[in-house]
Design an enzyme around this catalytic site. Structure first.
Site, PDB file in Angstrom:
ATOM      1  NE  ARG A  77      -3.821  -2.225   2.304  1.00  0.00           N
ATOM      2  CZ  ARG A  77      -3.660  -3.514   2.596  1.00  0.00           C
ATOM      3  NH1 ARG A  77      -2.488  -3.931   3.076  1.00  0.00           N
ATOM      4  NH2 ARG A  77      -4.641  -4.378   2.421  1.00  0.00           N
ATOM      5  CG  HIS A 102      -0.791  -5.646  -4.381  1.00  0.00           C
ATOM      6  ND1 HIS A 102       0.332  -5.631  -3.587  1.00  0.00           N
ATOM      7  CD2 HIS A 102      -1.636  -6.576  -3.814  1.00  0.00           C
ATOM      8  CE1 HIS A 102       0.196  -6.505  -2.594  1.00  0.00           C
ATOM      9  NE2 HIS A 102      -0.981  -7.082  -2.697  1.00  0.00           N
ATOM     10  CG  HIS A 172       0.153 -11.730  -3.781  1.00  0.00           C
ATOM     11  ND1 HIS A 172      -0.975 -12.416  -3.389  1.00  0.00           N
ATOM     12  CD2 HIS A 172       0.195 -10.619  -3.011  1.00  0.00           C
ATOM     13  CE1 HIS A 172      -1.592 -11.744  -2.433  1.00  0.00           C
ATOM     14  NE2 HIS A 172      -0.898 -10.652  -2.168  1.00  0.00           N
ATOM     15  CB  SER A 173       2.272 -18.230  -4.663  1.00  0.00           C
ATOM     16  OG  SER A 173       2.499 -18.267  -6.051  1.00  0.00           O
ATOM     17  CE1 TYR A 174      -4.090 -15.327  -0.287  1.00  0.00           C
ATOM     18  CE2 TYR A 174      -3.577 -15.070  -2.619  1.00  0.00           C
ATOM     19  CZ  TYR A 174      -4.125 -14.573  -1.444  1.00  0.00           C
ATOM     20  OH  TYR A 174      -4.697 -13.326  -1.440  1.00  0.00           O
ATOM     21  CG  ASP A 236      -2.338  -8.146   5.437  1.00  0.00           C
ATOM     22  OD1 ASP A 236      -1.231  -8.361   4.897  1.00  0.00           O
ATOM     23  OD2 ASP A 236      -3.242  -7.484   4.897  1.00  0.00           O
ATOM     24  CD  GLN A 272       2.256  -7.193   4.177  1.00  0.00           C
ATOM     25  OE1 GLN A 272       3.221  -6.425   4.148  1.00  0.00           O
ATOM     26  NE2 GLN A 272       1.168  -6.934   4.877  1.00  0.00           N
ATOM     27  CD  GLU A 300       2.285 -10.723  -0.282  1.00  0.00           C
ATOM     28  OE1 GLU A 300       2.301  -9.680  -0.963  1.00  0.00           O
ATOM     29  OE2 GLU A 300       1.389 -10.963   0.558  1.00  0.00           O
TER      30      GLU A 300
END
Length: 335
Positions: A77, A102, A172-174, A236, A272, A300
């Site tokens: 952000r 992003h 940005h994979s989960y 987060d 992150q 991340e």
């Protein structure tokens, strides 16, 4: 040579996918958003998916959770979607309240990249971002090269700029090392971190780096998400890596309940950590995956979010004479 699969025309975009393979891993990439759609382990009789993904490739055209993308030009952000550069105020496109997230509404995660297989185990993605896109100064040429090698995945991200401009990318994979059918509360995470970035009331770093002790995200000792967060409120937060660490060694380790482990090696100052609290509950995950809150964790590595407005943070301004380079390596194995 890896093959390109054409998924046809969707909302004006021709979706293409490249499937890479090493002896123990396979990985598929989409040209939209530079998405890592699937990453699988093929070992000890396993065919286990390690990241969350949509069953239908066309679902990535919306992708509100940024699943698998390369996020940027600036990940995270930016307060009030603006910053000062060389004495001039730069106003960016807003896409989260009054902030930018992003890279804006048409950031790298939501554009069409060029895609080219290099070998059976590597591919290159390219994108030209024109001057002024999402409000950013300067034009940028992005290159992301993804390479598999036995049990490892490497992302090399390069950006060449036409004039000074901020660049900070994030993959940005989960991750769900158990395949994605159960939440990640029993996964253990260990991070060589010294602190975290304190957030304001809009989840933007306010410039303060605080100590991790007695917080719900002190992962220094390798604790499970459930142990640190017994009420399952979610996480987060941006952790700050130990500045004395050796960058050639892993900065973090994520371990599934059955002992499958992912180590993360990165040259970035922090990462992150996001336990997917805002990931919409969605049907049609691949391999029977459940897509929703706490079903995966994003790790991340990136520059500090909102660094453009915090002079004490490491700078994310890139100049034409020194291209941006980030290297991220993921290694998988059993413990």
């Amino acid at each position: 040579m890896a093959q390109i699969v054409n998924h046809g025309l969707h909302q004006g975009h021709i979706l293409k996918e490249v499937c890479l393979r090493s002896d123990r891993l396979s990985l598929s990439l989409l040209n939209f958003g530079a998405v890592t759609r699937d990453l699988r382990l093929h070992d000890q009789g396993e065919n286990r998916s390690l990241v969350l993904g949509f069953r239908n490739p066309a679902d990535y055209l919306t992708n509100p959770g940024y699943m698998g993308v390369i996020a940027g030009r600036v990940a995270g952000r930016i307060k009030n979607a603006r910053f000062a550069l060389d004495g001039q105020m730069v106003r960016l496109a807003e896409n989260e309240g009054g902030n930018q997230l992003h890279g804006g509404p048409s950031g790298l995660s939501h554009v069409l990249w060029g895609i080219e297989p290099l070998t059976s185990a590597s591919a290159r993605l390219t994108y030209h971002s024109p001057e002024g896109e999402n409000g950013y100064p300067g034009a940028v040429d992005f290159t992301v090269t993804v390479t598999l090698d036995e049990f490892s995945v490497e992302y090399e991200m390069i950006a060449s700029v036409s004039q000074p401009t901020p660049i900070s990318l994030a993959q940005h994979s989960y991750y769900n090392l158990s395949g994605g059918q159960q939440a990640i509360w029993d996964h253990r995470l260990q991070v060589d971190a010294t602190g975290y970035l304190v957030l304001d009331d809009t989840n933007v770093p306010n410039g303060t780096i605080a100590d991790l002790s007695d917080t719900g995200f002190d992962f220094r000792l390798g604790r499970s998400f459930g142990e640190l967060d017994p009420e399952h409120q979610g996480c987060d937060i941006n952790l700050v890596f130990d500045t004395d660490r050796t960058q050639a060694l892993p900065a973090a380790k994520l371990t599934a309940p059955d002992g499958l482990q992912m180590t993360v090696t990165t040259d970035q100052p922090g990462a992150q950590i996001y336990t997917a609290g805002g990931l919409p509950t969605q049907p049609e995950g691949h391999s029977g995956q459940i897509l929703g809150p706490a079903m995966g964790v994003c790790f991340e590595p990136q520059g500090f979010p909102n660094a453009v407005n915090q002079p004490d943070f490491p700078s994310v301004i890139v100049s034409p004479d020194v291209p941006y380079v980030q290297k991220l390596r993921l290694d998988f194995g059993w413990i």
